[in-house]
Design a protein around this motif. Structure first.
Motif, PDB file in Angstrom:
ATOM      1  N   VAL A   1      32.282  34.457  32.668  1.00 35.48           N
ATOM      2  CA  VAL A   1      32.580  33.649  33.845  1.00 35.48           C
ATOM      3  C   VAL A   1      32.340  34.487  35.094  1.00 35.48           C
ATOM      4  O   VAL A   1      32.813  35.624  35.184  1.00 35.48           O
ATOM      5  N   THR A   2      31.608  33.941  36.042  1.00 35.11           N
ATOM      6  CA  THR A   2      31.429  34.601  37.341  1.00 35.11           C
ATOM      7  C   THR A   2      32.637  34.259  38.193  1.00 35.11           C
ATOM      8  O   THR A   2      32.889  33.090  38.475  1.00 35.11           O
ATOM      9  N   GLU A   3      33.398  35.280  38.566  1.00 34.87           N
ATOM     10  CA  GLU A   3      34.618  35.077  39.344  1.00 34.87           C
ATOM     11  C   GLU A   3      34.471  35.777  40.700  1.00 34.87           C
ATOM     12  O   GLU A   3      35.035  36.836  40.934  1.00 34.87           O
ATOM     13  N   ASN A   4      33.750  35.144  41.609  1.00 35.04           N
ATOM     14  CA  ASN A   4      33.480  35.733  42.912  1.00 35.04           C
ATOM     15  C   ASN A   4      34.727  35.925  43.770  1.00 35.04           C
ATOM     16  O   ASN A   4      34.690  36.662  44.747  1.00 35.04           O
ATOM     17  N   TYR A   5      35.818  35.282  43.416  1.00 32.46           N
ATOM     18  CA  TYR A   5      37.067  35.386  44.168  1.00 32.46           C
ATOM     19  C   TYR A   5      37.835  36.671  43.842  1.00 32.46           C
ATOM     20  O   TYR A   5      38.793  37.006  44.512  1.00 32.46           O
ATOM     21  N   LEU A   6      37.455  37.402  42.793  1.00 30.79           N
ATOM     22  CA  LEU A   6      38.143  38.642  42.431  1.00 30.79           C
ATOM     23  C   LEU A   6      37.655  39.801  43.297  1.00 30.79           C
ATOM     24  O   LEU A   6      36.479  39.855  43.656  1.00 30.79           O
ATOM     25  N   ALA A   7      38.558  40.720  43.599  1.00 29.12           N
ATOM     26  CA  ALA A   7      38.167  41.925  44.327  1.00 29.12           C
ATOM     27  C   ALA A   7      37.251  42.760  43.437  1.00 29.12           C
ATOM     28  O   ALA A   7      37.392  42.768  42.210  1.00 29.12           O
ATOM     29  N   LYS A   8      36.318  43.444  44.062  1.00 26.89           N
ATOM     30  CA  LYS A   8      35.394  44.303  43.311  1.00 26.89           C
ATOM     31  C   LYS A   8      36.195  45.300  42.472  1.00 26.89           C
ATOM     32  O   LYS A   8      37.155  45.889  42.933  1.00 26.89           O
ATOM     33  N   GLY A   9      35.796  45.450  41.225  1.00 25.02           N
ATOM     34  CA  GLY A   9      36.464  46.386  40.334  1.00 25.02           C
ATOM     35  C   GLY A   9      37.626  45.794  39.550  1.00 25.02           C
ATOM     36  O   GLY A   9      38.227  46.472  38.716  1.00 25.02           O
ATOM     37  N   THR A  10      37.964  44.521  39.794  1.00 26.63           N
ATOM     38  CA  THR A  10      39.060  43.889  39.062  1.00 26.63           C
ATOM     39  C   THR A  10      38.670  43.732  37.595  1.00 26.63           C
ATOM     40  O   THR A  10      37.570  43.296  37.275  1.00 26.63           O
ATOM     41  N   VAL A  11      39.594  44.096  36.718  1.00 30.26           N
ATOM     42  CA  VAL A  11      39.354  44.050  35.278  1.00 30.26           C
ATOM     43  C   VAL A  11      40.233  42.967  34.658  1.00 30.26           C
ATOM     44  O   VAL A  11      41.414  42.857  34.969  1.00 30.26           O
ATOM     45  N   THR A  12      39.636  42.175  33.785  1.00 32.78           N
ATOM     46  CA  THR A  12      40.388  41.187  33.014  1.00 32.78           C
ATOM     47  C   THR A  12      40.600  41.752  31.621  1.00 32.78           C
ATOM     48  O   THR A  12      39.648  42.117  30.937  1.00 32.78           O
ATOM     49  N   SER A  13      41.872  41.835  31.217  1.00 28.74           N
ATOM     50  CA  SER A  13      42.196  42.387  29.902  1.00 28.74           C
ATOM     51  C   SER A  13      43.414  41.664  29.321  1.00 28.74           C
ATOM     52  O   SER A  13      43.969  40.778  29.952  1.00 28.74           O
ATOM     53  N   ASN A  14      43.807  42.072  28.129  1.00 27.37           N
ATOM     54  CA  ASN A  14      44.972  41.517  27.423  1.00 27.37           C
ATOM     55  C   ASN A  14      44.819  40.032  27.123  1.00 27.37           C
ATOM     56  O   ASN A  14      45.764  39.274  27.215  1.00 27.37           O
ATOM     57  N   LEU A  15      43.608  39.642  26.771  1.00 27.17           N
ATOM     58  CA  LEU A  15      43.323  38.240  26.516  1.00 27.17           C
ATOM     59  C   LEU A  15      42.790  38.067  25.107  1.00 27.17           C
ATOM     60  O   LEU A  15      41.655  37.664  24.936  1.00 27.17           O
ATOM     61  N   SER A  16      43.586  38.324  24.113  1.00 23.56           N
ATOM     62  CA  SER A  16      43.081  38.080  22.763  1.00 23.56           C
ATOM     63  C   SER A  16      42.590  36.641  22.725  1.00 23.56           C
ATOM     64  O   SER A  16      42.853  35.875  23.636  1.00 23.56           O
ATOM     65  N   ASP A  17      41.869  36.257  21.725  1.00 30.86           N
ATOM     66  CA  ASP A  17      41.293  34.905  21.686  1.00 30.86           C
ATOM     67  C   ASP A  17      42.402  33.873  21.861  1.00 30.86           C
ATOM     68  O   ASP A  17      43.329  33.792  21.070  1.00 30.86           O
ATOM     69  N   ASN A  18      42.316  33.116  22.950  1.00 32.56           N
ATOM     70  CA  ASN A  18      43.308  32.090  23.267  1.00 32.56           C
ATOM     71  C   ASN A  18      42.639  30.735  23.314  1.00 32.56           C
ATOM     72  O   ASN A  18      41.656  30.548  24.039  1.00 32.56           O
ATOM     73  N   ALA A  19      43.175  29.791  22.573  1.00 36.45           N
ATOM     74  CA  ALA A  19      42.704  28.410  22.642  1.00 36.45           C
ATOM     75  C   ALA A  19      43.700  27.630  23.497  1.00 36.45           C
ATOM     76  O   ALA A  19      44.911  27.772  23.334  1.00 36.45           O
ATOM     77  N   VAL A  20      43.193  26.828  24.428  1.00 35.18           N
ATOM     78  CA  VAL A  20      44.062  26.050  25.307  1.00 35.18           C
ATOM     79  C   VAL A  20      44.302  24.682  24.662  1.00 35.18           C
ATOM     80  O   VAL A  20      43.369  23.909  24.463  1.00 35.18           O
ATOM     81  N   PRO A  21      45.574  24.395  24.329  1.00 36.32           N
ATOM     82  CA  PRO A  21      45.890  23.128  23.661  1.00 36.32           C
ATOM     83  C   PRO A  21      45.789  21.932  24.616  1.00 36.32           C
ATOM     84  O   PRO A  21      45.809  22.101  25.833  1.00 36.32           O
ATOM     85  N   PRO A  22      45.727  20.723  24.065  1.00 33.64           N
ATOM     86  CA  PRO A  22      45.728  19.519  24.899  1.00 33.64           C
ATOM     87  C   PRO A  22      46.980  19.483  25.789  1.00 33.64           C
ATOM     88  O   PRO A  22      48.050  19.941  25.386  1.00 33.64           O
ATOM     89  N   GLY A  23      46.820  18.952  26.998  1.00 32.01           N
ATOM     90  CA  GLY A  23      47.954  18.818  27.908  1.00 32.01           C
ATOM     91  C   GLY A  23      48.384  20.121  28.555  1.00 32.01           C
ATOM     92  O   GLY A  23      49.477  20.192  29.116  1.00 32.01           O
ATOM     93  N   MET A  24      47.533  21.157  28.484  1.00 31.29           N
ATOM     94  CA  MET A  24      47.884  22.471  29.030  1.00 31.29           C
ATOM     95  C   MET A  24      46.722  23.044  29.835  1.00 31.29           C
ATOM     96  O   MET A  24      45.586  22.603  29.688  1.00 31.29           O
ATOM     97  N   VAL A  25      47.040  24.053  30.660  1.00 35.79           N
ATOM     98  CA  VAL A  25      46.029  24.859  31.341  1.00 35.79           C
ATOM     99  C   VAL A  25      46.413  26.320  31.166  1.00 35.79           C
ATOM    100  O   VAL A  25      47.582  26.654  30.971  1.00 35.79           O
ATOM    101  N   PHE A  26      45.423  27.198  31.214  1.00 34.51           N
ATOM    102  CA  PHE A  26      45.647  28.634  31.125  1.00 34.51           C
ATOM    103  C   PHE A  26      45.399  29.179  32.518  1.00 34.51           C
ATOM    104  O   PHE A  26      44.373  28.884  33.129  1.00 34.51           O
TER     105      PHE A  26
END
Length: 159
Positions: free
Chosen positions: A94-119
């Motif tokens: 995902v291109t996330e242009n809103y993140l500050a340069k150098g921001t790291v996304t981690s701690n996201l083991s495979d997550n499935a988003v169930p119906p009626g929810m958002v992550f």
């Protein structure tokens, strides 16, 4: 100084004139810097219909039972993961242009988003208590979607 007072008054009247479908919020934390700074004032459109990845939402966080603002990064049916510090949705980076340069996304083991929810995650990933900690957020907890920043004047605008 008089011009600033008049401008603030005009903005307050405009926000009030929008009616009951809108509500103003004060940003209390650094969880979404640099997009939102502590002290920003934002306008929310009430409701949870039509939410998309990338939307900033106001909701009651399940873990802390308080109102917070976060970014939707996954909707029902999405599979989320991280690789090399980047967010992946349904296997694609995902291109996330809103993140500050150098921001790291981690701690996201495979997550499935169930119906009626958002992550959700904060833009300031290192300083954000979000769905990586408390899981997906039920749509019933969503108060609405941010549409406009009205203070400070120098950062006036939509999202």
């Amino acid at each position: 100084m008089v011009v600033l007072a008049v401008l603030v008054g005009v903005l307050a009247i405009a926000v009030a004139a929008l009616g009951p479908d809108y509500e103003g919020f004060f940003v209390p934390s650094a969880a979404n810097e640099p997009t939102l700074n502590v002290g920003d004032h934002v306008l929310m459109h009430k409701g949870h219909s039509g939410l998309h990845r990338g939307d900033l939402i106001v909701f009651t966080a399940p873990a802390v039972d308080r109102i917070v603002i976060m970014r939707v990064v996954g909707v029902a049916g999405d599979h989320l993961s991280d690789r090399d510090g980047k967010l992946f949705v349904n296997g694609a980076p995902v291109t996330e242009n809103y993140l500050a340069k150098g921001t790291v996304t981690s701690n996201l083991s495979d997550n499935a988003v169930p119906p009626g929810m958002v992550f959700v995650m904060g833009d300031n990933r290192g300083d954000s208590l979000d769905s990586r900690s408390y899981g997906p957020v039920p749509l019933s907890a969503v108060k609405g979607k941010l549409v406009f920043r009205y203070w400070p004047i120098g950062r006036l605008g939509g999202f």
